[in-house]
Design an enzyme around this catalytic site. Structure first.
Site, short mmCIF file in Angstrom:
data_model
loop_
_atom_site.label_atom_id
_atom_site.label_comp_id
_atom_site.label_asym_id
_atom_site.label_seq_id
_atom_site.Cartn_x
_atom_site.Cartn_y
_atom_site.Cartn_z
NE ARG A 160 -1.01 -0.86 4.73
CZ ARG A 160 -1.83 -1.45 5.59
NH1 ARG A 160 -3.12 -1.42 5.40
NH2 ARG A 160 -1.36 -2.09 6.63
CD GLU A 184 -1.82 2.46 5.72
OE1 GLU A 184 -0.76 2.09 6.23
OE2 GLU A 184 -2.91 1.89 5.95
CE LYS A 190 -8.89 -0.66 3.80
NZ LYS A 190 -9.16 -1.66 4.84
NE ARG A 203 -9.14 -5.77 4.70
CZ ARG A 203 -8.20 -5.24 5.48
NH1 ARG A 203 -8.13 -5.53 6.77
NH2 ARG A 203 -7.33 -4.41 4.97
CD GLN A 235 -10.72 -3.03 13.33
OE1 GLN A 235 -11.34 -3.79 12.58
NE2 GLN A 235 -10.72 -1.71 13.15
CG ASP A 279 -8.15 -2.17 25.88
OD1 ASP A 279 -8.40 -2.37 24.67
OD2 ASP A 279 -7.69 -1.09 26.31
CB THR A 331 -2.76 -3.04 21.23
OG1 THR A 331 -1.50 -3.31 20.61
CG2 THR A 331 -3.09 -4.15 22.21
N GLY A 355 0.03 -4.69 14.84
CA GLY A 355 1.29 -4.14 14.31
C GLY A 355 1.20 -4.10 12.80
CG ASP A 356 -1.58 -1.80 11.28
OD1 ASP A 356 -0.94 -0.99 12.00
OD2 ASP A 356 -2.79 -1.70 11.10
CB SER A 373 -2.82 -9.95 10.21
OG SER A 373 -3.75 -9.08 9.62
#
Ligand code: NAD
Length: 345
Positions: free
Chosen positions: A45, A56, A69, A112, A140, A161, A201, A226-227, A292
């Site tokens: 992306r 993004e 997207k 998704r 999420q 949390d 998180t 973590g993305d 992911s």
């Protein structure tokens, strides 16, 4: 005319369809699309980073349809009363280049992401898993829980949390749906006895949500928070003990947990596992890690599923966002009246 699904229509569609049914439908479409992975035109992306977050664009095409997207990630947004992640997406017809569908994707992204996590866990998680630890019970999390229940039969959740309000909200939303929920006082307590651990998180730092000692043999990790470069959740030692599965290595090496590892550290692409060309879980003791980050083909699949589901319904309106004069070479005809406005000079 372009089909347009705004938030009220997305809500109507989901209320009538059922969230778990929608997640399952998207998961089926994901499997179809992952199995034809090499047909897709794909790219990591395109990310625009700032101090506080990222914006993004995520494009993909199967040669028949093109999708993208727009999505943001701003972990400090909730403190300002805003969502961490918001999104919208577009499908277009490759033959004409015309957009065909424009949809809200904040809700669709949660669906998704849950569908992807559960679809992957169905292949990698230990046989008969019924208990999942969830670290991070924000936006999420409910969708994740519903996805894991529908696709794997997970009904027992151990949650943690740092924000008690987020756990209150999760419990209020999920208890009436029949989940067995244990509220932990730490991540270490939450993972006790869980066969699956979801980390979800949001913090734009290299965090250590799970330390090495918390991850026992045989566990499946669904690491989705973590993305982004500089934004990870796992102690790197866990990554060395487990087998790592990814969506698209070219993007995950930039954004995922594996940004902490050498660039040639072995990973397995999930599409190969789904096609039976690579091994998934091979033993009861194996630690499997789904690193992911969220990939454009998943958004494409979700939009494709939604588009098909809209046929014959009124869960959309039509918007006129393609300027289309009768004579395709006479765009001016649409605005010619503006030229007759007298000018001062
Ligand atoms: P959110 O802000 O609504 O929820 C995140 C939760 O994490 C919050 O409740 C927060 O209190 C909690 N948290 C933060 N630090 C923590 C810690 N150290 N221990 C325990 N809890 C902690 O965000 P969200 O929309 O639920 O998204 C969660 C993460 O998932 C984000 O980082 C987002 O970028 C990512 N995400 C990934 C995908 C994907 O496809 N992989 C898709 C959507 C979102």
């Amino acid at each position: 005319m372009v089909r347009f699904v705004d938030v009220p229509n997305m809500r109507r569609w989901l209320v009538d369809t059922g969230i778990e049914n929608a997640i399952e439908g998207i998961a089926d479409t994901l499997v179809e699309d992952f199995k034809r992975w090499e047909l897709f035109d794909k790219t990591p992306r395109v990310a625009s980073h700032s101090e506080v977050g990222v914006i993004e664009l995520m494009p993909a095409s199967d040669g028949v349809q093109y999708g993208f997207k727009f999505v943001n990630g701003h972990p400090s947004n909730p403190a300002r009363g805003l969502q961490t992640v918001t999104a919208f997406g577009v499908l277009a017809d490759v033959q004409s280049g015309y957009p065909t569908l424009w949809s809200e994707m904040t809700i669709l992204t949660a669906l998704r992401t849950a569908a992807t996590s559960a679809m992957v866990a169905r292949v990698l998680a230990p046989e008969g898993a019924t208990t999942m630890a969830m670290i991070g019970t924000g936006t999420q999390s409910e969708f994740q829980a519903l996805g894991f229940r529908r696709l794997l039969g997970v009904h027992s959740l151990r949650i943690w949390d740092t924000d008690p309000h987020a756990m209150d909200t999760f419990e209020r939303n999920m208890r009436p749906l029949g989940f067995d929920i244990v509220r932990a006082t730490s991540a270490a307590e939450a993972v006790e006895g869980a066969q699956i651990i979801t980390t979800c998180t949001a913090d734009k730092v290299n965090a250590t949500i799970l330390t090495d000692d918390m991850v026992k043999p045989g566990v499946h990790l669904n690491a989705i928070g973590g993305d982004c470069p500089g934004k990870t959740e796992l102690d790197a030692r866990i990554l060395h003990r487990g087998d790592i599965f990814v969506e698209y290595p070219e993007q995950t090496r930039i954004e995922g947990e594996i940004q902490q590892l050498d660039a040639d550290h072995p990973v397995t692409e999930m599409w190969r596992v789904l096609r039976g060309e690579a091994a998934g879980r091979t033993s009861a003791e194996q630690i499997t890690i789904f690193d992911s980050v969220g990939f454009a083909i998943e958004d494409f699949s979700a939009l494709r599923y939604l588009d098909a589901a809209l046929d014959g319904t009124d869960y959309f309106t039509e918007v006129d966002i393609i300027a289309e004069p009768t004579d395709p070479k006479d765009l001016f005809s649409l605005v010619a009246a503006g030229a007759s406005v007298p000018t001062l000079a």
